[in-house]
Design an enzyme around this catalytic site. Sequence first.
Site, PDB file in Angstrom:
ATOM      1  N   TYR A 163      -9.525   5.233 -12.861  1.00 35.31           N
ATOM      2  CA  TYR A 163      -9.370   5.989 -11.600  1.00 35.31           C
ATOM      3  C   TYR A 163      -9.083   7.465 -11.824  1.00 35.31           C
ATOM      4  O   TYR A 163      -8.700   8.157 -10.876  1.00 35.31           O
ATOM      5  CB  TYR A 163      -8.185   5.442 -10.778  1.00 35.31           C
ATOM      6  CG  TYR A 163      -8.068   3.958 -10.658  1.00 35.31           C
ATOM      7  CD1 TYR A 163      -9.027   3.213  -9.993  1.00 35.31           C
ATOM      8  CD2 TYR A 163      -6.959   3.291 -11.189  1.00 35.31           C
ATOM      9  CE1 TYR A 163      -8.892   1.831  -9.873  1.00 35.31           C
ATOM     10  CE2 TYR A 163      -6.817   1.921 -11.061  1.00 35.31           C
ATOM     11  CZ  TYR A 163      -7.786   1.205 -10.407  1.00 35.31           C
ATOM     12  OH  TYR A 163      -7.642  -0.140 -10.286  1.00 35.31           O
ATOM     13  N   GLY A 208       0.754  -1.241   0.000  1.00 34.11           N
ATOM     14  CA  GLY A 208       0.000   0.000   0.000  1.00 34.11           C
ATOM     15  C   GLY A 208       0.787   1.295   0.000  1.00 34.11           C
ATOM     16  O   GLY A 208       0.218   2.360  -0.218  1.00 34.11           O
ATOM     17  N   PRO A 220       4.486  -5.329  -0.655  1.00 31.81           N
ATOM     18  CA  PRO A 220       4.497  -4.154  -1.530  1.00 31.81           C
ATOM     19  C   PRO A 220       4.387  -4.562  -3.002  1.00 31.81           C
ATOM     20  O   PRO A 220       4.965  -5.570  -3.410  1.00 31.81           O
ATOM     21  CB  PRO A 220       5.874  -3.531  -1.257  1.00 31.81           C
ATOM     22  CG  PRO A 220       6.729  -4.694  -0.885  1.00 31.81           C
ATOM     23  CD  PRO A 220       5.822  -5.653  -0.147  1.00 31.81           C
ATOM     24  N   GLY A 221       3.640  -3.794  -3.751  1.00 29.99           N
ATOM     25  CA  GLY A 221       3.554  -4.022  -5.194  1.00 29.99           C
ATOM     26  C   GLY A 221       4.044  -2.775  -5.903  1.00 29.99           C
ATOM     27  O   GLY A 221       5.192  -2.667  -6.343  1.00 29.99           O
ATOM     28  N   ARG A 222       3.158  -1.782  -5.931  1.00 31.83           N
ATOM     29  CA  ARG A 222       3.405  -0.535  -6.657  1.00 31.83           C
ATOM     30  C   ARG A 222       4.772   0.076  -6.330  1.00 31.83           C
ATOM     31  O   ARG A 222       5.502   0.506  -7.220  1.00 31.83           O
ATOM     32  CB  ARG A 222       2.303   0.451  -6.263  1.00 31.83           C
ATOM     33  CG  ARG A 222       2.261   1.706  -7.088  1.00 31.83           C
ATOM     34  CD  ARG A 222       1.272   2.709  -6.505  1.00 31.83           C
ATOM     35  NE  ARG A 222       0.008   2.162  -6.102  1.00 31.83           N
ATOM     36  CZ  ARG A 222      -1.102   2.161  -6.857  1.00 31.83           C
ATOM     37  NH1 ARG A 222      -1.075   2.697  -8.048  1.00 31.83           N
ATOM     38  NH2 ARG A 222      -2.224   1.656  -6.395  1.00 31.83           N
ATOM     39  N   TYR A 249       0.393  -2.078 -12.248  1.00 32.11           N
ATOM     40  CA  TYR A 249      -1.011  -2.066 -12.653  1.00 32.11           C
ATOM     41  C   TYR A 249      -1.186  -1.490 -14.061  1.00 32.11           C
ATOM     42  O   TYR A 249      -2.187  -0.846 -14.359  1.00 32.11           O
ATOM     43  CB  TYR A 249      -1.873  -1.303 -11.624  1.00 32.11           C
ATOM     44  CG  TYR A 249      -1.691  -1.838 -10.213  1.00 32.11           C
ATOM     45  CD1 TYR A 249      -2.190  -3.094  -9.869  1.00 32.11           C
ATOM     46  CD2 TYR A 249      -0.989  -1.120  -9.243  1.00 32.11           C
ATOM     47  CE1 TYR A 249      -2.006  -3.606  -8.595  1.00 32.11           C
ATOM     48  CE2 TYR A 249      -0.803  -1.631  -7.956  1.00 32.11           C
ATOM     49  CZ  TYR A 249      -1.311  -2.869  -7.645  1.00 32.11           C
ATOM     50  OH  TYR A 249      -1.122  -3.383  -6.380  1.00 32.11           O
ATOM     51  N   CYS A 270     -13.157   3.202 -28.962  1.00 30.09           N
ATOM     52  CA  CYS A 270     -14.399   3.935 -29.210  1.00 30.09           C
ATOM     53  C   CYS A 270     -15.140   4.270 -27.927  1.00 30.09           C
ATOM     54  O   CYS A 270     -16.268   3.826 -27.700  1.00 30.09           O
ATOM     55  CB  CYS A 270     -15.284   3.119 -30.137  1.00 30.09           C
ATOM     56  SG  CYS A 270     -14.401   2.700 -31.629  1.00 30.09           S
ATOM     57  N   ARG A 315      -5.520   2.751 -16.062  1.00 29.06           N
ATOM     58  CA  ARG A 315      -5.629   3.553 -14.839  1.00 29.06           C
ATOM     59  C   ARG A 315      -6.259   4.942 -15.057  1.00 29.06           C
ATOM     60  O   ARG A 315      -7.089   5.352 -14.255  1.00 29.06           O
ATOM     61  CB  ARG A 315      -4.265   3.675 -14.138  1.00 29.06           C
ATOM     62  CG  ARG A 315      -3.639   2.325 -13.785  1.00 29.06           C
ATOM     63  CD  ARG A 315      -2.437   2.425 -12.869  1.00 29.06           C
ATOM     64  NE  ARG A 315      -2.816   2.822 -11.541  1.00 29.06           N
ATOM     65  CZ  ARG A 315      -2.692   4.029 -11.066  1.00 29.06           C
ATOM     66  NH1 ARG A 315      -2.116   4.969 -11.800  1.00 29.06           N
ATOM     67  NH2 ARG A 315      -3.103   4.324  -9.863  1.00 29.06           N
TER      68      ARG A 315
HETATM   69  N1  LLP Z   1      -1.668  -6.927  -0.589  1.00 27.86           N
HETATM   70  C1  LLP Z   1      -2.995  -6.967  -0.817  1.00 27.86           C
HETATM   71  C2  LLP Z   1      -3.820  -7.870  -0.025  1.00 27.86           C
HETATM   72  C3  LLP Z   1      -3.565  -6.134  -1.790  1.00 27.86           C
HETATM   73  O1  LLP Z   1      -4.874  -6.164  -1.991  1.00 27.86           O
HETATM   74  C4  LLP Z   1      -2.727  -5.259  -2.545  1.00 27.86           C
HETATM   75  C5  LLP Z   1      -3.277  -4.399  -3.584  1.00 27.86           C
HETATM   76  C6  LLP Z   1      -1.351  -5.278  -2.280  1.00 27.86           C
HETATM   77  C7  LLP Z   1      -0.850  -6.112  -1.290  1.00 27.86           C
HETATM   78  C8  LLP Z   1      -0.377  -4.415  -3.018  1.00 27.86           C
HETATM   79  O2  LLP Z   1      -0.629  -3.069  -2.829  1.00 27.86           O
HETATM   80  P1  LLP Z   1       0.401  -1.965  -3.370  1.00 27.86           P
HETATM   81  O3  LLP Z   1       1.649  -2.075  -2.546  1.00 27.86           O
HETATM   82  O4  LLP Z   1       0.642  -2.240  -4.805  1.00 27.86           O
HETATM   83  O5  LLP Z   1      -0.320  -0.692  -3.141  1.00 27.86           O
HETATM   84  N2  LLP Z   1      -5.246  -1.387  -9.636  1.00 27.86           N
HETATM   85  C9  LLP Z   1      -5.068  -0.358  -8.641  1.00 27.86           C
HETATM   86  C10 LLP Z   1      -4.423  -0.871  -7.383  1.00 27.86           C
HETATM   87  C11 LLP Z   1      -5.163  -2.027  -6.749  1.00 27.86           C
HETATM   88  C12 LLP Z   1      -4.486  -2.538  -5.518  1.00 27.86           C
HETATM   89  C13 LLP Z   1      -5.149  -3.757  -5.024  1.00 27.86           C
HETATM   90  N3  LLP Z   1      -4.516  -4.404  -3.918  1.00 27.86           N
HETATM   91  C14 LLP Z   1      -4.293   0.802  -9.238  1.00 27.86           C
HETATM   92  O6  LLP Z   1      -3.930   0.737 -10.420  1.00 27.86           O
HETATM   93  O7  LLP Z   1      -4.040   1.813  -8.582  1.00 27.86           O
END
Ligand code: LLP
Length: 421
Positions: free
Chosen positions: A318, A241, A276-278, A375, A346, A314
Amino acid sequence: MNHFDYVAGQLHAEGVSLADIAAKVGTPFYCYATATLTRHYTVFADALKTAGLDATICFALKSNPNIAVVRTLANLGAGADVVSEGELRQALAAGVPADRIVFSGVGKTKRELEFAVAKGIMQINVESEPELELLSQVAAERGVRMPIALRVNPDVDAGTHAKITTGKKENKFGIEWTRAHEVYRKARDLPGVEVVAIACHIGSQLTEVEPFREAFLRVRDLVAILRADGFDIRRLDLGGGLGVPYDTEIPPHPDAYAAAIKDTLGDLGCRIVLEPGRLLVANAGMLVSRVTYVKEGSTRTFVIVDAAMNDLMRPALYEAYHSIQPVTEPAPGAPIIPVDVVGPVCETGDTFAKQRPLPPVKAGDLVAFGTAGAYGAAMSSTYNSRPLVPEVLVNGNQFAVIRARPTYEEMLALESLPDWL
Ligand code: LLP
């Protein structure tokens, strides 16, 4: 910080010119920089280490599940957070050891649970009582006790976009905070699960530390309650997050995030798991596209590019901001004119930016969308029967296509005509 810079007037990813990649693989394409992936992972890992935390970083594959990206992070020590059998297969194919994989998600099917149990992954984060019962049954049938966390919903406002807030009680995620103890007790009596952890994830693209801190304090309270009741809570999975700068926002540095973990949970003797992802991949990726036309309207100029909402969803979904820059460096003092940057799909929603101040671009020019490593490709589709765009990984002076562009023949081959037609 990223490794996309102008060198001799041309935008490069590390040592490779994006125009050279475009000439070889066509447009649009996603391009990732190994140096940025490495840097972000290292900064994050160092922050945790400096705070004295014993942590496992499980990269959230949903942000970018390409196996070459996952392998790059796994080589640095990352585990994986997966949310489907498909992602679990990708993590394993990338070489992530099963004992460094956590499985999250509200709707894991029986088949997915069976697959995860069979692979012996580190932990399943259970999000509901029916899932708990099904998992126990699945694991008991195989004669194992599956290590689990219950994902609790701490009812904390993450202060982020409504579509990516997950930790409020009206969100579908996790087990309500107030019922957590009761469900943990139920889990203790089931034959196929072993309670080892608490999991919690409150949302994505957080730009303040405070909501994390609030959630972590709730986790702390729960640890105390559960330990007093005899549970052996050894791990705390705090989700992902942490936000990244897309535009002018200044998210907390990983050091501040690590300090919040240390302050709130550091003395509990638990191993910390993070998802962490993003943060790890967003700034490591750009989407490169070619201008197809420039259309002068009576009130605005439309720059029509060959990427579309199906490639980078995105902005449409969003209203997200992504930087846009010409791949050929603009001349100093070039005029900056507001334009709408749109794709060919379109729908009016297929708009990347409205009235974005840009230096002049013309048909045939390349433009690059920034902060597209998370994403981006992960959420792409074939809407309007557009092939998924290829992904390219750069490492120093070399690059490789890490996901090929499907051919139209391959796309058509998935479809068939029933014999009555
Ligand atoms: N863990 C869980 C349980 C999650 O649901 C998520 C993201 C993460 C970790 C990773 O979160 P991050 O570190 O990436 O913030 N498609 C959206 C984001 C959706 C996130 C969903 N869950 C976007 O493009 O902003």
